[in-house]
Design a protein around this motif. Sequence first.
Motif, PDB file in Angstrom:
ATOM      1  N   LEU A 146     -25.397  50.846  18.615  1.00  0.00           N
ATOM      2  CA  LEU A 146     -24.188  50.562  19.400  1.00  0.00           C
ATOM      3  C   LEU A 146     -23.476  51.870  19.675  1.00  0.00           C
ATOM      4  O   LEU A 146     -23.540  52.797  18.876  1.00  0.00           O
ATOM      5  CB  LEU A 146     -23.250  49.608  18.661  1.00  0.00           C
ATOM      6  N   GLN A 147     -22.839  51.910  20.835  1.00  0.00           N
ATOM      7  CA  GLN A 147     -22.006  53.070  21.154  1.00  0.00           C
ATOM      8  C   GLN A 147     -20.560  52.605  21.296  1.00  0.00           C
ATOM      9  O   GLN A 147     -19.799  52.654  20.344  1.00  0.00           O
ATOM     10  CB  GLN A 147     -22.553  53.802  22.377  1.00  0.00           C
ATOM     11  N   CYS A 148     -20.217  52.075  22.469  1.00  0.00           N
ATOM     12  CA  CYS A 148     -18.834  51.580  22.580  1.00  0.00           C
ATOM     13  C   CYS A 148     -18.649  50.308  21.774  1.00  0.00           C
ATOM     14  O   CYS A 148     -17.532  49.968  21.389  1.00  0.00           O
ATOM     15  CB  CYS A 148     -18.456  51.357  24.036  1.00  0.00           C
ATOM     16  N   GLY A 149     -19.720  49.571  21.544  1.00  0.00           N
ATOM     17  CA  GLY A 149     -19.622  48.363  20.723  1.00  0.00           C
ATOM     18  C   GLY A 149     -19.110  47.140  21.450  1.00  0.00           C
ATOM     19  O   GLY A 149     -18.912  46.097  20.832  1.00  0.00           O
ATOM     20  N   TYR A 150     -18.906  47.252  22.752  1.00  0.00           N
ATOM     21  CA  TYR A 150     -18.331  46.111  23.466  1.00  0.00           C
ATOM     22  C   TYR A 150     -19.339  44.980  23.631  1.00  0.00           C
ATOM     23  O   TYR A 150     -18.999  43.805  23.500  1.00  0.00           O
ATOM     24  CB  TYR A 150     -17.809  46.563  24.836  1.00  0.00           C
ATOM     25  N   CYS A 151     -20.593  45.340  23.898  1.00  0.00           N
ATOM     26  CA  CYS A 151     -21.632  44.330  24.078  1.00  0.00           C
ATOM     27  C   CYS A 151     -22.127  43.785  22.749  1.00  0.00           C
ATOM     28  O   CYS A 151     -22.829  42.772  22.708  1.00  0.00           O
ATOM     29  CB  CYS A 151     -22.825  44.959  24.801  1.00  0.00           C
ATOM     30  N   THR A 152     -21.813  44.507  21.667  1.00  0.00           N
ATOM     31  CA  THR A 152     -22.477  44.299  20.385  1.00  0.00           C
ATOM     32  C   THR A 152     -22.308  42.896  19.802  1.00  0.00           C
ATOM     33  O   THR A 152     -23.298  42.294  19.357  1.00  0.00           O
ATOM     34  CB  THR A 152     -22.011  45.382  19.389  1.00  0.00           C
TER      35      THR A 152
ATOM     36  N   LEU B 191     -26.476  42.410  28.544  1.00  0.00           N
ATOM     37  CA  LEU B 191     -26.398  43.732  29.151  1.00  0.00           C
ATOM     38  C   LEU B 191     -25.674  44.695  28.221  1.00  0.00           C
ATOM     39  O   LEU B 191     -24.651  44.347  27.628  1.00  0.00           O
ATOM     40  CB  LEU B 191     -25.651  43.656  30.484  1.00  0.00           C
ATOM     41  N   CYS B 192     -26.227  45.878  28.106  1.00  0.00           N
ATOM     42  CA  CYS B 192     -25.564  46.973  27.395  1.00  0.00           C
ATOM     43  C   CYS B 192     -25.602  48.160  28.328  1.00  0.00           C
ATOM     44  O   CYS B 192     -26.654  48.506  28.854  1.00  0.00           O
ATOM     45  CB  CYS B 192     -26.292  47.301  26.093  1.00  0.00           C
ATOM     46  N   ARG B 193     -24.474  48.784  28.552  1.00  0.00           N
ATOM     47  CA  ARG B 193     -24.432  49.899  29.493  1.00  0.00           C
ATOM     48  C   ARG B 193     -24.510  51.252  28.782  1.00  0.00           C
ATOM     49  O   ARG B 193     -24.627  52.279  29.440  1.00  0.00           O
ATOM     50  CB  ARG B 193     -23.137  49.794  30.303  1.00  0.00           C
ATOM     51  N   CYS B 194     -24.412  51.251  27.464  1.00  0.00           N
ATOM     52  CA  CYS B 194     -24.332  52.537  26.749  1.00  0.00           C
ATOM     53  C   CYS B 194     -25.638  53.006  26.146  1.00  0.00           C
ATOM     54  O   CYS B 194     -25.910  54.195  26.117  1.00  0.00           O
ATOM     55  CB  CYS B 194     -23.324  52.452  25.609  1.00  0.00           C
ATOM     56  N   THR B 195     -26.406  52.112  25.560  1.00  0.00           N
ATOM     57  CA  THR B 195     -27.451  52.551  24.626  1.00  0.00           C
ATOM     58  C   THR B 195     -28.825  52.730  25.242  1.00  0.00           C
ATOM     59  O   THR B 195     -29.698  53.320  24.604  1.00  0.00           O
ATOM     60  CB  THR B 195     -27.630  51.524  23.495  1.00  0.00           C
TER      61      THR B 195
HETATM   62  S1  FES Z   1     -22.668  49.731  23.297  1.00  0.00           S
HETATM   63 FE1  FES Z   1     -21.421  49.920  25.046  1.00  0.00          FE
HETATM   64  S2  FES Z   1     -22.096  48.290  26.269  1.00  0.00           S
HETATM   65 FE2  FES Z   1     -23.475  48.237  24.629  1.00  0.00          FE
END
Ligand code: FES
Lengths: 152, 776
Positions: A97-103, A133-137
């Motif tokens: 996870l990066q931003c963790g929003y999709c997590t 959908l995950c936009r970060c990882t």
């Molecule tokens: S960790 Fe940012 S959208 Fe998945």
Amino acid sequence: MKITLRVNGTDHVREVEPRLLLSDFLRHEIGLTGTHVGCEHGVCGACTILWDGEPARACLAFAVQAEGHEIRTVESLSPGPGRLDALQQAFQDSHALQCGYCTPGILMTLTAFLAENPHPDEAAVREALSGNLCRCTGYQHIVDAVLRVAAA
Amino acid sequence: MTSFGRPLTRNEDPRLLRGEALFVDDVELPGLLHAAFLRSPHAHARLLAIDTAAARARPGVVAVVTAADLGEYWQPGPLLVPPPPVPGMEFHQRCQVPLVRDKARHVGEPVAMVLAESRYLAEDAVADILVDWESLPAVGDLEAALAADAPLVHDDLTSNVAARVHQARGDYAAAARAAHLVLKRRFTYDRGASIPMETRGIVADWDRRADRLTVWDTTQAPVVIRNGLAAMLGLSERQVRVVAPNIGGGFGPKMMMFYPEEVLVPWAALRLGRPVKWIEDRLEHFFATTHERSQIHDAEIALDAQGKILGVRDVFLHDTGAYDPYGLTVPLNSQCTLLGCYVVPAYDSAFTAVFTNRTLVTPYRGAGRQHGVFVMERLLDLAARALGIDRAEIRRRNFIPADAFPFDQGVIYQDFSRLSYDSGDYEPILDKALAAIGYDDFLARVQPTARAEGRALGIGLVCYVEGTGIGPYEGARVQVQGSGKVSLATGIGSQGQGHATAFAQVVAEQIGVDIRDVEVVTGDTDQFQWGVGTFASRGAVVAGSAAHEAAKVVRAKILRTAAAHFECAEADLVLADGAVTVAGTDRRIALGALAGLANPMRGAVTPGTEPGLEATRYFGPASGATASGVHAMILEIDRATLRPTILDYVVVHDCGTVINPLILAGQIHGGVAQGIGNAFFEKLAWDSEGQLLNASLADYLIPTALDVPRMRLEHTVTPSPLNPLGVKGAGEAGAIPVGALFAQAIEDALGLPARDIEIREMPLSPSRLWEITEGG
Ligand code: FES
Ligand code: FES
């Protein structure tokens, strides 16, 4: 109207409008803000919860429809205060996870997936993950996390 | 063991994984009002009349605000980035307005704000508002926008030109005359959107008794937002606290300011004396959050017979959208990044930025660098083909040699300094990439075998540089707490980059504590009130360096205080495991206790003594640090559907010293995934009226786990001499070269060179590829 929703094993009684989304009920009526919303049209999977054990989009259901069903959210995964379950721990260990929003939505999708497929291969993991959908990882570390749990 | 440079797992993860982390929409306050916006349905239309009576009358509606209601508060936004000091430059500042007053300039521009007891009611009331529009012809196409009879986006200008910049060095005309080969082509790059999974949002709360405004905002630049809001609202900076809590992805558009909603929601909270929340929905996001990437390049390269570049000329159009508050950052990046890893003796580049009736364009991961890389790498591919030189070899022949750094490119960069590459060594990167992807073997064996089986396999290989870590500055405050934990506060915000871990590693390195005992606070102006923002891959470089400097001072204070306490020499002390020990003895003091000693409650101190074990330091690099890399990929195209499958993907990257390889890998994976989307899935589609046709995640497809391949990463390390850590930024590198890579690999897979077909545009899709290859 008055409804009683069973969420994470606890009954919540609220007076709600029939049009209130389940995602809004969870987040704003009972304060379970771990469930996120990314699209509110059923595509991104950020709002995924377990509905009688099956992954479902909380943004596509009205709260009133959930009456009589068993709802589980990300807040139910931890085995105790300050602790992580095996999948959550694998997410941290793999940097999934990066931003963790999709997590939270991804964790709920994968919790149900692993319950049915405890030892999937990479292709099956990617297939299972493809509705979130995950936009970060770039997904690679998420796949790694699941394979880590599967190998344990 | 030192934590710096190790693949440590992240401090921020447990709370995010348990669903406990705070995002803006999680903020709940008593008496909260909800805002919803009426937005222009037209790309270009005159606002003749607006009737809000029915909306105001709806039960549960507290206020409806139009431009007229704002009075003096109605002002165009500030110019965030002034134009560069390039001689002869032309720039027309036209910044976005809070609410449409006389005419709407893009679909989704806010026209009225409704405040109601719930979001549901607020949206009901938005539908009650009646607007009389006179629709006007819209401009979208860049060349049509410059036609003499084109409708004007801004009526007070004589054309839709937003800016013109010309930079040149060397004599391109002479280079072209002397050249063995001159190639001229048109390249286009179309619009995409960054699509963070969390949309934008803002909550504002005016506390009458404390006389303070608190704003939670999904911004990448909380300090700048605070200062701007204070100025707009007539408050002192100290009266405004801006918190950028956990942010669900930024990628650049959350760096843009001020969005109209950012101006209006705090104003409404002050006016109404109640907290106000606005959360963008996904549909709004497609129209109201900034986009990037339309450019048209007419580019020309001159080479000698050996494939050495003699010069490049490029004339391009850049779509800035309806307003240009972000100045010329994006086209300047395109202009500068085109030069890439190469020696280009003569360079002549001119661009025109164009106003269109479309959503604003501001930086999105890569921020114009994609275009420069696409143009240059495509020109080299075509030149290699024309000269019969291998693709890798033509690049190698033109690399800036390792002994030529620092290398002055002689043009003005987005930070207004002369573009100079601090350090680099490109051949080892190329060699590693060639080896990792199996380049020679692929061309000699794999591809011919596959072809014989009727399979279309191709290889791609492209090089790029990334200007990172630009100024002006960031700061950091490091403090040993009474608990023995160490706090680090900085003014930038985090959107998933792992700052709470990477900065902890920087601090732990100096102070000898476990990284789990370093508490990093980012994005709260009450905790740290100086700073610029998270953009241009600068967090680790600039704020990381400030953290390093502050931690060094705290380390010195720790040793000085402990030496006085133990009455020994500092050289006899060991600082490790959260305590100071006198070497070879059992005399030991924990850092928390030492912090107490450093803050005496009675008695006298030596004059000049500062309390505590704390230090604040600022870091401002003289110029940016230039990272570089090579991406290589093997892909297969299904001949029937023209859908690509990536079989192998290699990234070799040099971003100087690496703080945390795990986090770095994540940054690159995510960047590549966005690059893949940008190359093959994501294109905002507009009709001739300026309506966006695919404004939902069901229609605008971002890559899923089935579309992004497993990536293999390798690194080389050329430390930057411009900062104490030797680091270079890495946030955008994954995304920058992917378009050029797809174009090359697809041409190779389908054997397009033999058919004289070239790929000169991005993004592609199976249907667009069919049109290009089958002449649709
Ligand atoms: S960790 Fe940012 S959208 Fe998945
Ligand atoms: S918010 Fe429910 S699927 Fe996106």
